[in-house]
Design an enzyme around this catalytic site. Structure first.
Site, PDB file in Angstrom:
ATOM      1  N   TYR A  62       0.723  -1.334   0.064  1.00  0.00           N
ATOM      2  CA  TYR A  62      -0.178   0.016   0.068  1.00  0.00           C
ATOM      3  C   TYR A  62       0.222   1.299  -0.137  1.00  0.00           C
ATOM      4  O   TYR A  62       2.064   1.128   0.892  1.00  0.00           O
ATOM      5  CB  TYR A  62      -0.961  -0.010   1.029  1.00  0.00           C
ATOM      6  CG  TYR A  62      -2.565  -0.083   1.015  1.00  0.00           C
ATOM      7  CD1 TYR A  62      -2.709   0.640   0.603  1.00  0.00           C
ATOM      8  CD2 TYR A  62      -3.191  -1.362   1.277  1.00  0.00           C
ATOM      9  CE1 TYR A  62      -4.441   0.664  -0.051  1.00  0.00           C
ATOM     10  CE2 TYR A  62      -4.426  -1.335   0.885  1.00  0.00           C
ATOM     11  CZ  TYR A  62      -4.631  -0.814   0.083  1.00  0.00           C
ATOM     12  OH  TYR A  62      -6.154  -0.925  -0.357  1.00  0.00           O
ATOM     13  N   GLU A  64      -0.763   4.565  -0.583  1.00  0.00           N
ATOM     14  CA  GLU A  64      -2.225   6.012  -0.949  1.00  0.00           C
ATOM     15  C   GLU A  64      -0.694   7.378  -0.483  1.00  0.00           C
ATOM     16  O   GLU A  64       0.267   7.639   0.080  1.00  0.00           O
ATOM     17  CB  GLU A  64      -2.487   5.337   0.741  1.00  0.00           C
ATOM     18  CG  GLU A  64      -3.815   4.534  -0.261  1.00  0.00           C
ATOM     19  CD  GLU A  64      -5.014   4.557   0.347  1.00  0.00           C
ATOM     20  OE1 GLU A  64      -5.064   5.456   1.450  1.00  0.00           O
ATOM     21  OE2 GLU A  64      -5.442   4.125   0.812  1.00  0.00           O
ATOM     22  N   ASP A 217      -7.092  13.194 -24.491  1.00  0.00           N
ATOM     23  CA  ASP A 217      -6.613  11.910 -23.848  1.00  0.00           C
ATOM     24  C   ASP A 217      -6.545  11.348 -25.179  1.00  0.00           C
ATOM     25  O   ASP A 217      -6.994  11.359 -26.302  1.00  0.00           O
ATOM     26  CB  ASP A 217      -8.225  10.972 -24.085  1.00  0.00           C
ATOM     27  CG  ASP A 217      -8.425   9.623 -23.341  1.00  0.00           C
ATOM     28  OD1 ASP A 217      -7.593   9.254 -23.883  1.00  0.00           O
ATOM     29  OD2 ASP A 217      -9.240   9.113 -23.485  1.00  0.00           O
ATOM     30  N   THR A 243      -4.350   6.131 -21.870  1.00  0.00           N
ATOM     31  CA  THR A 243      -3.986   4.493 -21.486  1.00  0.00           C
ATOM     32  C   THR A 243      -2.278   4.792 -21.520  1.00  0.00           C
ATOM     33  O   THR A 243      -1.537   5.140 -22.138  1.00  0.00           O
ATOM     34  CB  THR A 243      -5.098   3.848 -21.990  1.00  0.00           C
ATOM     35  OG1 THR A 243      -4.485   3.953 -23.284  1.00  0.00           O
ATOM     36  CG2 THR A 243      -6.619   4.097 -21.081  1.00  0.00           C
ATOM     37  N   LYS A 246      -2.518   0.883 -24.953  1.00  0.00           N
ATOM     38  CA  LYS A 246      -2.939   0.166 -25.953  1.00  0.00           C
ATOM     39  C   LYS A 246      -1.790   0.092 -26.990  1.00  0.00           C
ATOM     40  O   LYS A 246      -0.905  -0.242 -27.605  1.00  0.00           O
ATOM     41  CB  LYS A 246      -3.875   1.694 -26.646  1.00  0.00           C
ATOM     42  CG  LYS A 246      -5.369   1.345 -26.036  1.00  0.00           C
ATOM     43  CD  LYS A 246      -6.319   2.363 -26.119  1.00  0.00           C
ATOM     44  CE  LYS A 246      -7.191   2.144 -25.188  1.00  0.00           C
ATOM     45  NZ  LYS A 246      -7.430   2.321 -24.313  1.00  0.00           N
ATOM     46  N   ARG A 252      -2.021  -2.834 -17.762  1.00  0.00           N
ATOM     47  CA  ARG A 252      -3.598  -1.893 -18.465  1.00  0.00           C
ATOM     48  C   ARG A 252      -3.890  -1.117 -16.990  1.00  0.00           C
ATOM     49  O   ARG A 252      -3.295  -0.922 -15.676  1.00  0.00           O
ATOM     50  CB  ARG A 252      -4.696  -2.758 -18.398  1.00  0.00           C
ATOM     51  CG  ARG A 252      -4.820  -3.973 -18.933  1.00  0.00           C
ATOM     52  CD  ARG A 252      -5.790  -4.951 -18.687  1.00  0.00           C
ATOM     53  NE  ARG A 252      -7.199  -3.480 -19.517  1.00  0.00           N
ATOM     54  CZ  ARG A 252      -7.258  -4.224 -21.014  1.00  0.00           C
ATOM     55  NH1 ARG A 252      -6.319  -4.643 -21.564  1.00  0.00           N
ATOM     56  NH2 ARG A 252      -8.412  -3.330 -21.211  1.00  0.00           N
TER      57      ARG A 252
HETATM   58  N1  DSN Z   1     -12.154   0.290 -24.540  1.00  0.00           N
HETATM   59  C1  DSN Z   1     -11.369   1.311 -25.250  1.00  0.00           C
HETATM   60  C2  DSN Z   1     -11.681   1.014 -26.549  1.00  0.00           C
HETATM   61  O1  DSN Z   1     -11.752   0.222 -26.749  1.00  0.00           O
HETATM   62  O2  DSN Z   1     -11.014   2.158 -27.171  1.00  0.00           O
HETATM   63  C3  DSN Z   1     -11.286   2.470 -24.959  1.00  0.00           C
HETATM   64  O3  DSN Z   1     -11.941   2.678 -23.120  1.00  0.00           O
END
Ligand code: DSN
Length: 475
Positions: A62, A64, A217, A243, A246, A252
């Site tokens: 932990y 925080e 984003d 994120t 990707k 993730r």
């Molecule tokens: N679920 C993702 C996508 O497929 O673009 C974004 O959160």
């Protein structure tokens, strides 16, 4: 070493011995990934090293708070890790630490976005983001006539902007004029399904005219932004969220970058950090943060730049092949890792093609295309090349992938005809009926896709010694 008491014996057993049921599910998923083609635009195949980091003992801790200011003891090494991750994040995106800071604690892109909104605006303030049916993300303010769907539309007043129907590109002039009327406090750019780059300068001007914040984003494109293959939002935006799994190819999770060179810079840094914790999250997932650090090390390497270029080259190769077959692509092609394929001119829905692709080992997702009314039965599919490029495919291989996609669509048409129905479930019934013509086509294509896919390695998996696990019944 003291003997292990019986009540703790389970703690030391390997997964396969302790929980063969979960192990078998993992094995089946590994087999699916190995024998299929992963074309979901938001997915990728992370590295062995990242998986080792996320599967590490750091999950126990932990922490925080912020490095040096935690609510728990024992964070000496976690502090070192989090500071390292922040430094690597700034380096990977070529950012000056005097001008930008980053919070690497968000559990995902959705929580990163909600924390960023919490930092920037007050409840019920006005926000504008690209509408979901036009390629935006749920968290950019999505609602329907009947329901506020996303927390971003429940807690804020949202006015989505859209595409110019004639070009299917963002209509920046329209965004500007809408903003003059709506007077948002925040404009969000970035998308989940937009195959072209962004004009951040234009949106900055719109924000300046209203005194609004500009947030990008870049969840989908962050690996392409870090390598300079897509334009950088950092010159124009106040906050950038992403994120990490990707095109960036990490574990993730999410990150929030914030400007440190504004007049109220200290305030923005404090607001972002406090929005993540304690406002929106609890303890950071330190095993995941270790995975982010490792992924960022990789993302800053010259080979990752080559990878990012190849991702785009592969997407263009698939797009070109599909256009040669006479199919309709939104914006007629792509500049990034994804392709939006409009199936309406072929008399198909995205759901049907997604289903047939699943049966033949090609993983894609149904997606709204410009002009669609429903996100449940959209008229298109979305494809992405991040994962196949991580398996080493180049353009000539991507063209073979395109030929499989062409066969899958033709098969869907044949199955639809044979079923005499417009319903997905009837089409699937025919596809699975041993006596049908369509089922022969499904089996044949599944075999060809499998044989092709199994030629390529899968990061983190010893594919040479991989055996088909129990519970997989195909030949
Ligand atoms: N679920 C993702 C996508 O497929 O673009 C974004 O959160």
């Amino acid at each position: 070493m003291a003997a292990t008491p019986q009540f703790n014996e389970d703690l030391y057993k390997p997964l396969a011995e302790l929980d063969p049921v979960v192990q078998n599910i993992i094995d089946k998923e590994t087999w699916r990934q190995f024998t299929g083609l992963e074309l979901i635009a938001s997915e990728n195949l992370t590295s062995r090293a990242v998986m080792e980091a996320t599967g590490s003992i750091l999950t126990n801790k932990y922490s925080e708070g912020q490095p040096g200011a935690r609510y728990y003891g024992g964070n000496e090494w976690i502090d070192e890790l989090e500071i390292l991750t922040q430094q690597r994040a700034l380096k990977a995106f070529n950012l000056d630490p005097a001008k930008w800071g980053v919070n690497v604690q968000p559990y995902s892109g959705s929580t990163a976005n909600f924390a960023a909104y919490t930092a920037l605006v007050d409840p019920q303030d006005r926000i504008m983001g690209l509408g979901l049916p036009d390629g935006g993300h749920l968290t950019h303010g999505f609602y329907t006539a009947k329901k506020k769907i996303s927390a971003s539309s429940i807690y804020f007043q949202s006015l989505p902007y859209g595409l110019d129907p004639s070009t299917q590109l963002i209509d920046y002039k329209f965004v500007h004029s809408q903003a003059q009327l709506f007077k948002p406090r925040l404009i969000i750019c970035g998308a989940s399904a937009y195959p072209r780059d962004w004009d951040y300068a234009s949106l900055k001007k719109t924000c300046e005219s209203q005194g609004a914040w500009l947030l990008a984003d870049i969840a989908h494109t962050s690996g392409l932004v870090a390598t300079g293959e897509q334009s950088s939002p950092f010159e124009y935006c106040d906050v950038v969220t992403t994120t990490t799994h990707k095109t960036l190819r990490g574990p993730r999770a999410g990150m929030i970058f914030f400007r440190k060179d504004l007049e109220n810079a200290k305030d923005l840094e404090r607001r972002v950090n406090e929005a993540v914790f304690p406002a929106c999250q609890g303890g950071p997932h330190n095993n995941t943060i270790a995975g982010i650090a490792t992924a960022l090390l990789q993302a800053a390497s010259p080979s990752f730049k080559t990878y990012a270029k190849q991702v785009i080259a592969n997407a263009k190769a698939i797009a070109d092949e599909l256009v040669k077959h006479g199919y309709t692509l939104q914006t007629k092609g792509t500049d990034n890792h994804l392709i939006l394929w409009d199936l309406r001119p072929n008399g198909l829905t995205g759901s049907k093609v997604e289903k047939v692709c699943d049966l033949v080992g090609i993983t894609i997702n149904k997606n709204a295309v410009s002009g669609d009314k429903s996100a449940q039965t959209p008229g298109g599919i979305r494809l992405g090349t991040s994962a196949i490029t991580s398996r080493n495919l180049v353009e000539s291989d991507a063209r073979i992938v395109a030929s499989f996609l062409h066969r899958a669509v033709q098969l869907t048409l044949a199955l639809q005809k044979e079923s005499g129905s417009k319903l997905v479930k009837d089409l699937v019934k025919v596809a699975l009926d041993e006596k049908s013509e369509g089922s022969k086509g499904v089996k044949e294509l599944r075999k060809d896709v499998g044989a092709f896919a199994m030629k390529w390695p899968l990061p983190g998996v010893d594919t040479a010694n991989l055996k088909k696990p129990a519970g997989i019944d195909e030949d």
